[in-house]
Every structure is written in C-alpha cells, then in structure tokens.
Write a protein that holds these residues in place. Structure first.
Motif, PDB file in Angstrom:
ATOM      1  N   THR A  61       2.652  -4.306  -5.938  1.00  0.00           N
ATOM      2  CA  THR A  61       2.161  -5.489  -6.640  1.00  0.00           C
ATOM      3  C   THR A  61       2.211  -6.722  -5.750  1.00  0.00           C
ATOM      4  O   THR A  61       1.341  -7.594  -5.843  1.00  0.00           O
ATOM      5  N   SER A  62       3.167  -6.782  -4.848  1.00  0.00           N
ATOM      6  CA  SER A  62       3.279  -7.936  -3.939  1.00  0.00           C
ATOM      7  C   SER A  62       2.159  -7.993  -2.909  1.00  0.00           C
ATOM      8  O   SER A  62       1.954  -9.034  -2.277  1.00  0.00           O
ATOM      9  N   ASP A  63       1.396  -6.885  -2.745  1.00  0.00           N
ATOM     10  CA  ASP A  63       0.269  -6.854  -1.800  1.00  0.00           C
ATOM     11  C   ASP A  63      -0.979  -7.534  -2.343  1.00  0.00           C
ATOM     12  O   ASP A  63      -1.909  -7.821  -1.593  1.00  0.00           O
ATOM     13  N   ILE A  64      -1.014  -7.777  -3.660  1.00  0.00           N
ATOM     14  CA  ILE A  64      -2.210  -8.332  -4.299  1.00  0.00           C
ATOM     15  C   ILE A  64      -1.927  -9.794  -4.642  1.00  0.00           C
ATOM     16  O   ILE A  64      -1.118 -10.087  -5.513  1.00  0.00           O
ATOM     17  N   PRO A  65      -2.586 -10.740  -3.954  1.00  0.00           N
ATOM     18  CA  PRO A  65      -2.301 -12.160  -4.202  1.00  0.00           C
ATOM     19  C   PRO A  65      -2.808 -12.624  -5.573  1.00  0.00           C
ATOM     20  O   PRO A  65      -3.858 -12.189  -6.039  1.00  0.00           O
ATOM     21  N   GLU A  66      -2.036 -13.509  -6.199  1.00  0.00           N
ATOM     22  CA  GLU A  66      -2.463 -14.093  -7.467  1.00  0.00           C
ATOM     23  C   GLU A  66      -3.731 -14.909  -7.253  1.00  0.00           C
ATOM     24  O   GLU A  66      -3.831 -15.676  -6.297  1.00  0.00           O
ATOM     25  N   GLY A  67      -4.740 -14.696  -8.106  1.00  0.00           N
ATOM     26  CA  GLY A  67      -6.029 -15.371  -7.975  1.00  0.00           C
ATOM     27  C   GLY A  67      -6.933 -14.712  -6.954  1.00  0.00           C
ATOM     28  O   GLY A  67      -8.060 -15.129  -6.747  1.00  0.00           O
ATOM     29  N   GLY A  68      -6.449 -13.666  -6.322  1.00  0.00           N
ATOM     30  CA  GLY A  68      -7.216 -12.952  -5.300  1.00  0.00           C
ATOM     31  C   GLY A  68      -7.168 -11.459  -5.548  1.00  0.00           C
ATOM     32  O   GLY A  68      -7.058 -11.012  -6.682  1.00  0.00           O
ATOM     33  N   GLN A  81      -5.611  -9.678  -9.059  1.00  0.00           N
ATOM     34  CA  GLN A  81      -4.537 -10.210  -9.896  1.00  0.00           C
ATOM     35  C   GLN A  81      -5.003 -11.589 -10.371  1.00  0.00           C
ATOM     36  O   GLN A  81      -4.676 -12.615  -9.781  1.00  0.00           O
ATOM     37  N   PRO A  82      -5.841 -11.605 -11.429  1.00  0.00           N
ATOM     38  CA  PRO A  82      -6.416 -12.873 -11.872  1.00  0.00           C
ATOM     39  C   PRO A  82      -5.357 -13.883 -12.325  1.00  0.00           C
ATOM     40  O   PRO A  82      -5.514 -15.085 -12.096  1.00  0.00           O
ATOM     41  N   THR A  83      -4.304 -13.422 -12.986  1.00  0.00           N
ATOM     42  CA  THR A  83      -3.174 -14.270 -13.357  1.00  0.00           C
ATOM     43  C   THR A  83      -1.899 -13.517 -13.009  1.00  0.00           C
ATOM     44  O   THR A  83      -1.915 -12.282 -12.867  1.00  0.00           O
ATOM     45  N   ALA A  84      -0.822 -14.239 -12.885  1.00  0.00           N
ATOM     46  CA  ALA A  84       0.446 -13.635 -12.466  1.00  0.00           C
ATOM     47  C   ALA A  84       0.806 -12.424 -13.328  1.00  0.00           C
ATOM     48  O   ALA A  84       0.854 -12.516 -14.560  1.00  0.00           O
ATOM     49  N   GLY A  85       1.000 -11.281 -12.680  1.00  0.00           N
ATOM     50  CA  GLY A  85       1.427 -10.062 -13.364  1.00  0.00           C
ATOM     51  C   GLY A  85       0.325  -9.269 -14.046  1.00  0.00           C
ATOM     52  O   GLY A  85       0.586  -8.228 -14.632  1.00  0.00           O
ATOM     53  N   THR A  86      -0.923  -9.729 -13.985  1.00  0.00           N
ATOM     54  CA  THR A  86      -2.049  -9.013 -14.587  1.00  0.00           C
ATOM     55  C   THR A  86      -2.901  -8.444 -13.463  1.00  0.00           C
ATOM     56  O   THR A  86      -3.421  -9.197 -12.637  1.00  0.00           O
ATOM     57  N   PHE A  87      -3.054  -7.128 -13.455  1.00  0.00           N
ATOM     58  CA  PHE A  87      -3.810  -6.468 -12.390  1.00  0.00           C
ATOM     59  C   PHE A  87      -5.025  -5.771 -12.985  1.00  0.00           C
ATOM     60  O   PHE A  87      -4.928  -5.116 -14.023  1.00  0.00           O
ATOM     61  N   LYS A  88      -6.149  -5.930 -12.336  1.00  0.00           N
ATOM     62  CA  LYS A  88      -7.410  -5.324 -12.763  1.00  0.00           C
ATOM     63  C   LYS A  88      -7.990  -4.554 -11.593  1.00  0.00           C
ATOM     64  O   LYS A  88      -7.711  -4.852 -10.432  1.00  0.00           O
ATOM     65  N   ALA A  89      -8.843  -3.571 -11.905  1.00  0.00           N
ATOM     66  CA  ALA A  89      -9.489  -2.788 -10.844  1.00  0.00           C
ATOM     67  C   ALA A  89     -10.943  -2.543 -11.206  1.00  0.00           C
ATOM     68  O   ALA A  89     -11.287  -2.336 -12.371  1.00  0.00           O
ATOM     69  N   PHE A  90     -11.781  -2.569 -10.162  1.00  0.00           N
ATOM     70  CA  PHE A  90     -13.217  -2.386 -10.312  1.00  0.00           C
ATOM     71  C   PHE A  90     -13.745  -1.574  -9.142  1.00  0.00           C
ATOM     72  O   PHE A  90     -13.130  -1.509  -8.083  1.00  0.00           O
ATOM     73  N   ALA A 142       3.430   0.714 -12.370  1.00  0.00           N
ATOM     74  CA  ALA A 142       4.738   1.272 -12.688  1.00  0.00           C
ATOM     75  C   ALA A 142       5.740   0.644 -11.730  1.00  0.00           C
ATOM     76  O   ALA A 142       5.698   0.901 -10.535  1.00  0.00           O
ATOM     77  N   GLY A 143       6.577  -0.217 -12.271  1.00  0.00           N
ATOM     78  CA  GLY A 143       7.505  -0.952 -11.411  1.00  0.00           C
ATOM     79  C   GLY A 143       6.705  -1.862 -10.500  1.00  0.00           C
ATOM     80  O   GLY A 143       5.929  -2.689 -10.974  1.00  0.00           O
ATOM     81  N   ASP A 144       6.851  -1.684  -9.185  1.00  0.00           N
ATOM     82  CA  ASP A 144       6.084  -2.513  -8.249  1.00  0.00           C
ATOM     83  C   ASP A 144       4.935  -1.742  -7.603  1.00  0.00           C
ATOM     84  O   ASP A 144       4.334  -2.209  -6.648  1.00  0.00           O
ATOM     85  N   SER A 145       4.607  -0.562  -8.150  1.00  0.00           N
ATOM     86  CA  SER A 145       3.523   0.259  -7.596  1.00  0.00           C
ATOM     87  C   SER A 145       2.261   0.172  -8.439  1.00  0.00           C
ATOM     88  O   SER A 145       2.332   0.241  -9.671  1.00  0.00           O
ATOM     89  N   ILE A 146       1.133   0.035  -7.764  1.00  0.00           N
ATOM     90  CA  ILE A 146      -0.172   0.060  -8.424  1.00  0.00           C
ATOM     91  C   ILE A 146      -0.786   1.405  -8.099  1.00  0.00           C
ATOM     92  O   ILE A 146      -0.961   1.757  -6.935  1.00  0.00           O
ATOM     93  N   MET A 147      -1.093   2.177  -9.153  1.00  0.00           N
ATOM     94  CA  MET A 147      -1.595   3.541  -8.998  1.00  0.00           C
ATOM     95  C   MET A 147      -3.039   3.627  -9.490  1.00  0.00           C
ATOM     96  O   MET A 147      -3.362   3.086 -10.540  1.00  0.00           O
ATOM     97  N   LEU A 148      -3.867   4.312  -8.727  1.00  0.00           N
ATOM     98  CA  LEU A 148      -5.243   4.605  -9.146  1.00  0.00           C
ATOM     99  C   LEU A 148      -5.223   5.922  -9.884  1.00  0.00           C
ATOM    100  O   LEU A 148      -4.743   6.933  -9.353  1.00  0.00           O
ATOM    101  N   ALA A 149      -5.707   5.912 -11.111  1.00  0.00           N
ATOM    102  CA  ALA A 149      -5.695   7.120 -11.941  1.00  0.00           C
ATOM    103  C   ALA A 149      -6.709   8.130 -11.457  1.00  0.00           C
ATOM    104  O   ALA A 149      -7.666   7.818 -10.813  1.00  0.00           O
TER     105      ALA A 149
END
Length: 149
Positions: A61-68, A81-90, A142-149
């Motif tokens: 999660t720390s690899d993805i900058p907020e607003g970026g 990570q459009p807002t702090a703690g919210t992660f989206k994928a496209f 999950a925790g600090d990991s972002i997983m691609l399903a």
C-alpha cells in the motif's frame, strides 16, 4: 563406414527455417494477446481488509501515492489511491486506441498517445478523445499488500 555417415542429411532450406521461426513468433504473439484480453474481463474493485489473501501481489500500500497511482504493465492494470486508504484498480489499456496509460497525478490517469484522461476514482473519462471508462479490475487489500484477483 556406411554411406550414410559419408553423406549427411541436407540442411533445411532457408525458406523452411524462416517460415518456422515466423510461425513460432506468431503463436507467441497471439497467445500473449489472448491472455491480456482475458485479464481485462475481470470487473469490480474490492477494498476489503484481511481475509482474502488469494491472487497475485502487485504492491504494498505504501507503493501507491495518495492522489496518484502506479501502472503495472506486465499485469495490464493501474492501481490508484484516490483518497487515503482507498485503493482502486482499472485496466491500463486506454479505451480510445488501446495504448497503455502511463502517468497518474492529481487524481487523473493519463494516456500519452492521444492525451485522454481518466478519473483515478472510478476510471471514467475526464477528457477525450476516449469515450468510455477504463474497465474496473478486482483487487483486495490485506494488511499492507495489494493483491490482483
């Protein structure tokens, strides 16, 4: 000594070798295209907490900058990570001409080919020539990991 050992088999013709190499290259290219198309069919975004650790780890999660965000070209996905703690994928494939998006800044995903812009929040078109949104991809956090399903 036999006559076979004195007369080795003729080498394949140059045309045969070139055709075989070309066919192998085409097969690899087609299978790569097919894999990418199937990967972009996954829809949705899951920002759930621990409990679903399946999938391929993309980043921390720390690899993805907020607003970026960050583009993962090998997986054909962009994570934001459009807002702090919210992660989206496209999908990282621009809906205009199929170029790979490159930069994410100030809440906008940019395509360098024809300068289309997409929302880092929902993938919608902010500026054309693209007319349709980037396809959503499923991720889990999950925790600090972002997983691609």
């Amino acid at each position: 000594m036999t006559s076979e050992s004195l007369h080795p088999a003729p080498a394949p013709a140059r045309r045969t070798v070139v055709a075989a190499v070309g066919a192998a290259g085409l097969a690899v290219a087609l299978s790569a295209c097919g894999a990418d198309d199937n990967a972009s069919d996954t829809v949705g975004s899951d920002n759930g907490a621990a409990g679903n650790a399946g999938g391929t780890e993309l980043a921390k999660t720390s690899d993805i900058p907020e607003g970026g965000g960050k583009v993962f070209s090998g997986q054909g996905v962009v994570v934001t990570q459009p807002t702090a703690g919210t992660f989206k994928a496209f999908s990282s494939k621009c809906t205009h001409m199929g170029c790979a998006v490159k930069g994410i800044a100030n809440g906008v995903i940019n395509c360098p080919c024809h300068h289309s812009e997409f929302s880092a929040t929902d993938g919608s078109v902010k500026k054309g020539p693209a007319t349709s949104a980037l396809a959503a991809r499923t991720i889990t956090v999950a925790g600090d990991s972002i997983m691609l399903a």
